[in-house]
Scaffold this motif. Structure first.
Motif, short mmCIF file in Angstrom:
data_model
loop_
_atom_site.label_atom_id
_atom_site.label_comp_id
_atom_site.label_asym_id
_atom_site.label_seq_id
_atom_site.Cartn_x
_atom_site.Cartn_y
_atom_site.Cartn_z
N GLY A 156 49.90 -17.32 62.83
CA GLY A 156 50.52 -17.31 61.51
C GLY A 156 49.58 -16.63 60.53
O GLY A 156 48.37 -16.66 60.70
N MET A 157 50.15 -15.99 59.52
CA MET A 157 49.29 -15.31 58.56
C MET A 157 49.76 -15.56 57.13
O MET A 157 50.94 -15.48 56.83
N VAL A 158 48.79 -15.89 56.27
CA VAL A 158 49.07 -16.03 54.84
C VAL A 158 48.48 -14.82 54.15
O VAL A 158 47.27 -14.64 54.13
N PHE A 159 49.36 -13.97 53.62
CA PHE A 159 48.89 -12.74 53.00
C PHE A 159 48.34 -13.02 51.61
O PHE A 159 48.63 -14.03 50.99
N GLN A 160 47.57 -12.06 51.12
CA GLN A 160 46.99 -12.17 49.79
C GLN A 160 48.08 -12.15 48.72
O GLN A 160 48.03 -12.87 47.74
N HIS A 161 49.07 -11.29 48.95
CA HIS A 161 50.21 -11.25 48.03
C HIS A 161 51.32 -12.08 48.63
O HIS A 161 51.74 -11.83 49.76
N PHE A 162 51.79 -13.07 47.90
CA PHE A 162 52.76 -13.99 48.45
C PHE A 162 54.11 -13.32 48.58
O PHE A 162 54.49 -12.51 47.75
N SER A 163 54.84 -13.68 49.65
CA SER A 163 56.20 -13.17 49.74
C SER A 163 57.18 -14.31 49.53
O SER A 163 57.76 -14.81 50.48
N LEU A 164 57.29 -14.72 48.28
CA LEU A 164 58.21 -15.80 47.92
C LEU A 164 59.19 -15.27 46.87
O LEU A 164 58.82 -14.47 46.03
N PHE A 165 60.41 -15.76 46.94
CA PHE A 165 61.41 -15.40 45.93
C PHE A 165 61.36 -16.41 44.81
O PHE A 165 61.32 -17.62 45.04
N GLU A 166 61.39 -15.91 43.57
CA GLU A 166 61.16 -16.76 42.41
C GLU A 166 62.35 -17.65 42.07
O GLU A 166 62.18 -18.74 41.58
N THR A 167 63.56 -17.12 42.27
CA THR A 167 64.72 -17.79 41.68
C THR A 167 65.36 -18.81 42.61
O THR A 167 66.39 -19.37 42.28
N VAL A 168 64.80 -19.01 43.77
CA VAL A 168 65.37 -20.01 44.67
C VAL A 168 64.31 -21.07 44.98
O VAL A 168 63.13 -20.89 44.68
N SER A 169 64.74 -22.18 45.56
CA SER A 169 63.83 -23.31 45.75
C SER A 169 62.86 -23.06 46.90
O SER A 169 63.02 -22.13 47.69
N ILE A 170 61.86 -23.92 46.98
CA ILE A 170 60.87 -23.82 48.05
C ILE A 170 61.55 -23.93 49.41
O ILE A 170 61.32 -23.11 50.31
N THR A 171 62.43 -24.94 49.54
CA THR A 171 63.12 -25.12 50.82
C THR A 171 63.94 -23.89 51.18
O THR A 171 63.92 -23.44 52.32
N GLU A 172 64.65 -23.34 50.18
CA GLU A 172 65.47 -22.16 50.47
C GLU A 172 64.60 -20.99 50.91
O GLU A 172 64.95 -20.25 51.83
N ASN A 173 63.46 -20.81 50.25
CA ASN A 173 62.53 -19.76 50.66
C ASN A 173 62.12 -19.92 52.11
O ASN A 173 62.12 -18.96 52.88
N ILE A 174 61.76 -21.14 52.46
CA ILE A 174 61.27 -21.37 53.81
C ILE A 174 62.41 -21.24 54.82
O ILE A 174 62.21 -20.75 55.93
N SER A 175 63.63 -21.62 54.40
CA SER A 175 64.76 -21.56 55.33
C SER A 175 65.08 -20.13 55.75
O SER A 175 65.74 -19.90 56.75
N LEU A 176 64.60 -19.15 54.99
CA LEU A 176 64.88 -17.76 55.34
C LEU A 176 64.15 -17.34 56.62
O LEU A 176 64.59 -16.44 57.31
N THR A 177 63.03 -18.00 56.91
CA THR A 177 62.30 -17.59 58.11
C THR A 177 62.16 -18.70 59.14
O THR A 177 61.78 -18.44 60.28
N VAL A 178 62.42 -19.95 58.74
CA VAL A 178 62.28 -21.05 59.69
C VAL A 178 63.67 -21.63 59.94
O VAL A 178 64.38 -21.95 58.99
N PRO A 179 64.08 -21.74 61.21
CA PRO A 179 65.43 -22.26 61.48
C PRO A 179 65.56 -23.74 61.11
O PRO A 179 64.56 -24.46 61.05
N GLY A 180 66.77 -24.18 60.87
CA GLY A 180 67.04 -25.57 60.54
C GLY A 180 67.89 -25.69 59.30
O GLY A 180 67.94 -24.77 58.50
#
Lengths: 526, 306
Positions: free
Chosen positions: A101-125
């Motif tokens: 797994g890699m945590v980049f220096q520049h975050f790849s998170l979307f601002e307008t959606v929730s934390i869970t929704e952000n994570i759901s884009l790459t993690v199944p469930g």
């Protein structure tokens, strides 16, 4: 709070760590780009449960090496082994499926959606299921976040936690962190380190990329030092001195700013008296009765964790934010009230300013370097009767590139094409060349490597020695101790009484940074 | 009482073409693309649908033909914007003008022809309720379907993974690409859906709302739909309420004028527009919510490499 001497909490003992077979092994890895060999015969071994530093300056080949491990690029030569088996990392998906797994220096998170929704884009469930897993993971590893929060409300530290949790949910055996502390305020750094130690105890290997020596000495079990694409050694950083590490990293001693004590008898250039300010942004602190003065020939340092009012203070000093006319006298430049003047008028009186954000505030990203020079340097003979004199402008830009050793493709290169450190050097250089009599600098060496930082500090000291007044707002205590003559600390919008740098110790200033302003009171702590 | 039912019952019909087009445009803009050819797509679809219904006698075929024609036009727009990276505003305006021109050209010989109106559906029992019955439960099928599509879109945006992906592509296509989503594919589908909806909107306007052909009959409704999306701050429910309010204001103005009240007619004619803008601006004045709902990358083209 800061305690580098504290022994590392080793659930996985030293012996076990050194004897266990390597999780990841790289043998003679080479990667060439046109005109540059980024990695030249790199050997690297990472074992389960160890925090392994990759130490090197910008351009030493750290990023390239990580790209090879994570499958973003493929090596031209050499072999990568995962748990003893040769593998080829075709793309990030391959790396992820192996357990990297890699945590980049520049975050790849979307601002307008929730934390869970952000994570759901790459993690199944399902969202509900994920939200529960995120909450459990955040408790388990001391990464407090609320899964339902929208990302745009989060601080940098919280965003990083989200990125780490996103990686951890995929149950990696190797976690790569790219310059994880470059954007973090100090308290978050402590939390991050606690989390990393806990992860290592679970047997997760961590590759920690950084150029911050003290951090590496504090948290890493081993360090591999890169310089110009080659491995210069693998050491136990806790048993190696910082100057030894620095020598391996930059190939010579770190140059310290030459410093003769300031006389402090000069004329007062800048005086701030009883400055209070209500910040319209509800998330920012208000400034409360700030007073200080800066004289010719001295560097005045303002320490403190970011977010304690430095942002508003810098804007008020630069003229980006102005005071109402009746309060204009709260900021005085050469006996002249300037509090209600705009930035342009203040600059005309010899004030120069470097903001902490390079892109957008210090430089316009899409404009070329010479056009960026014009923004603040137009007074230096670059404009005649409203027309731009290109030759003067370009010469100024080239001088700046030259004197500050800015690595770029010439003065026509757009500002975005420069790396963060190089752009920072360029912006500081541009303002220095304006020959300001009063210079306000925010985070002058933020995110730039050791050699470049030393250069910037030396230039600041030289400017001071030429009889000018300098205000340095910085989060890096070491830096302030190195160059400032007097310093004050900001905490929750208030400023401590300024003290001479020689009369305090870093630990006292550390105490002041968490609000104990009396820590530097003249009392004996023998 | 008749005037009341006329205004609030009729508003559903007046609002339907605006709503169909606005919901389509909302979806396109959520993906980060600004398609300003709505007016042209509606005009083309109105002409094609009118001709199809006139010649076959089937409203269903009319709607189908209208939707397909507007989708073809939206493919032209998508090609310009997604593949040739043309400026979105310029490409949208150009495609829109093409649609308006084709509309006038193709239906030249149908001027002043009329169609049989689409029958109204009475919901058993409910339509007998006094006042509410004729307002809510005495409408044509398309009105009900449109409201259904609106509700469906809300569920799509905020309850499904595909909707989430569409929204994040609109916020930051660079990150979306780096996470492995195809920005091009998602935006293409959104533009196609926008064309489909604009097509239905045009078809409804020419075959149901005013089933008489005259050139230029869309009279700016496409632009109102675009404005509704902006003033509704990219929230489907706000857009739906705005469209209905505008419809009611439009009919209210007619009712007032026919009631013989002496206000200058020019002033009256601009009232629905002014009122709708004021109401939507007041209702949606929360800057933070606007920031959260507005697609950040709107109007920016995205190049996957480089």
């Amino acid at each position: 709070m800061i305690d580098p001497a504290k022994p590392r909490n080793d659930a996985v003992g030293d012996a076990e760590r050194t004897c266990s077979p390597a999780l990841l092994e790289m043998i003679g890895i080479t990667k060439c780009y046109p005109a540059v060999v980024a990695n030249d015969g790199i050997d690297l071994q990472v074992r389960p449960g160890e925090i392994h530093a990759i130490l090197g300056e910008n351009g030493a080949g750290k990023s390239t090496l990580m790209k090879l491990i994570f499958g973003v690029a493929t090596p031209d030569g050499g072999e990568i082994r995962w748990k003893g088996q040769p593998v080829s990392m075709e793309n990030p998906a391959t790396a992820r499926s192996l357990g990297i797994g890699m945590v980049f220096q520049h975050f790849s998170l979307f601002e307008t959606v929730s934390i869970t929704e952000n994570i759901s884009l790459t993690v199944p469930g399902t969202l509900q299921d994920l939200s529960g897993r995120i909450r459990r993971m955040s408790e388990e590893f001391g990464l407090p976040i609320n899964p339902d929060a929208l990302v745009h409300n989060l601080s940098v530290g919280e965003r990083q936690r989200v990125e780490i949790i996103r990686c951890l949910l995929q149950e990696p055996e190797l976690l790569i962190l790219d310059e994880p502390t470059s954007v973090l305020p100090l308290p978050y750094v402590r939390q991050l380190f606690a989390t990393l130690r806990r992860l290592a105890e679970r047997g997760i290997a961590i590759l920690y990329i950084s150029h911050k020596l003290e951090e590496i000495r504090e948290i890493c079990h081993r360090a591999t030092i890169l310089r110009q694409g080659r491995v210069r050694g693998t050491v136990d950083p806790a048993r190696t001195s910082a100057s030894e590490l620095a020598r391996m990293m930059i190939g010579r001693e770190i140059p310290h700013a030459r410093h003769k004590r300031a006389s402090r008898s000069g004329r007062v250039h800048l005086r701030v008296a009883d400055l209070s300010y209500n910040d319209p942004d509800p998330h920012s602190v208000d400034l409360k009765q700030i007073s200080f003065e800066v004289r010719a020939g001295e560097v005045f340092g303002i320490a403190g964790v970011s977010g304690n009012g430095q942002f508003a203070l810098a804007r008020l000093l630069s003229g980006e934010e102005t005071l109402p006319a009746e309060e204009s006298g709260r900021i005085v430049l050469f006996d002249k009230p300037i509090g209600s003047m705009g930035a342009e008028d203040r600059r005309a009186r010899g004030l120069a300013f470097v903001p902490e954000e390079r892109i957008g505030r210090g430089a316009v990203p899409d404009l070329s370097l010479s056009q960026n020079v014009l923004l603040t340097g137009h007074r230096k003979g670059m404009v005649r009767r409203g027309f731009i004199r290109r030759r003067q402008r370009d010469r100024f830009a080239e001088r700046c590139i030259d004197e500050m050793d800015v690595r770029c493709a010439g003065h026509r290169a757009p500002a975005t094409s420069l790396s963060g450190g190089n752009l920072q050097k360029f912006i500081v250089g541009r303002e220095l060349l304006l020959e300001p009599t009063t210079f306000v600098v925010s985070q002058p060496t933020w995110g730039i490597d050791v050699g470049a930082a030393a250069l910037v500090r030396q230039r600041l000291v030289d400017l001071r020695d030429a009889g000018n007044a300098i205000v340095v707002i910085s989060e890096e205590l070491e830096e302030l101790f190195e160059i400032s003559d007097r310093m004050a600390v900001m905490y929750e919008g208030r400023m401590s009484v300024p003290v001479a740098t020689t009369s305090v110790r870093p630990e006292q200033v550390g105490q002041m940074m968490i609000g104990h302003f009396d820590a530097a009171a003249p009392r004996q702590t023998a | 009482m008749d005037a009341f039912v006329f205004v609030f019952g009729g508003a559903f019909m007046t609002a339907t073409p605006l709503l169909l087009a606005a919901l389509g445009e909302l979806t396109v803009e959520k993906s980060g693309v600004l398609n300003l050819s709505v007016e042209g797509m509606m005009a083309l679809a109105a002409a094609i649908a009118f001709m199809a219904t006139y010649n076959t006698g089937s409203h269903l075929l009319g709607f189908a033909a209208g939707a397909v024609s507007a989708m073809i036009l939206s493919v032209v727009f998508a090609t310009l914007v997604l593949f040739f990276m043309a400026n979105q505003v310029a490409a949208g305006l150009a495609t829109g003008i093409l649609g308006l021109g084709l509309s006038a050209l193709l239906a030249r010989s149908y001027e002043a022809f009329t169609l049989a109106p689409l029958s109204k559906l009475d919901v058993p029992l409910l339509s007998d309720i006094p006042i509410l019955g004729p307002i809510l439960f005495h409408q044509d099928l398309v009105v009900y379907l449109t409201i259904g599509i609106g509700v469906g879109l809300i569920a799509f945006f905020y309850r499904t993974r595909a909707g989430l992906i569409l929204r994040v592509v609109g916020e930051n296509p660079h990150i979306a690409h780096s996470l492995g989503f195809s920005v091009m594919k998602i935006r293409f589908r959104a533009i196609l859906f926008g064309g489909f909806m604009a097509g239905l909107a045009g078809a409804y306007a020419s075959t149901v709302l005013t089933p008489v052909w005259s050139q230029g009959m869309i009279v700016g409704r496409g632009w109102i739909a675009v404005a509704l999306v902006v003033f509704g701050t990219w929230r489907p429910l706000r857009v739906m309420m705005g469209a209905y309010f505008f419809g009611a204001a439009l009919l209210g103005e007619l009712a007032v004028q026919s009631g013989g009240i002496a206000i200058s007619s020019q002033l009256m004619t601009c009232m629905p527009y002014v009122l709708t803008i004021i109401v939507l601006a007041v209702v949606s004045r929360d800057a933070v919510r606007i920031k959260l709902n507005a697609p950040v990358s709107l109007g920016e083209n995205y190049r996957p490499i480089g």
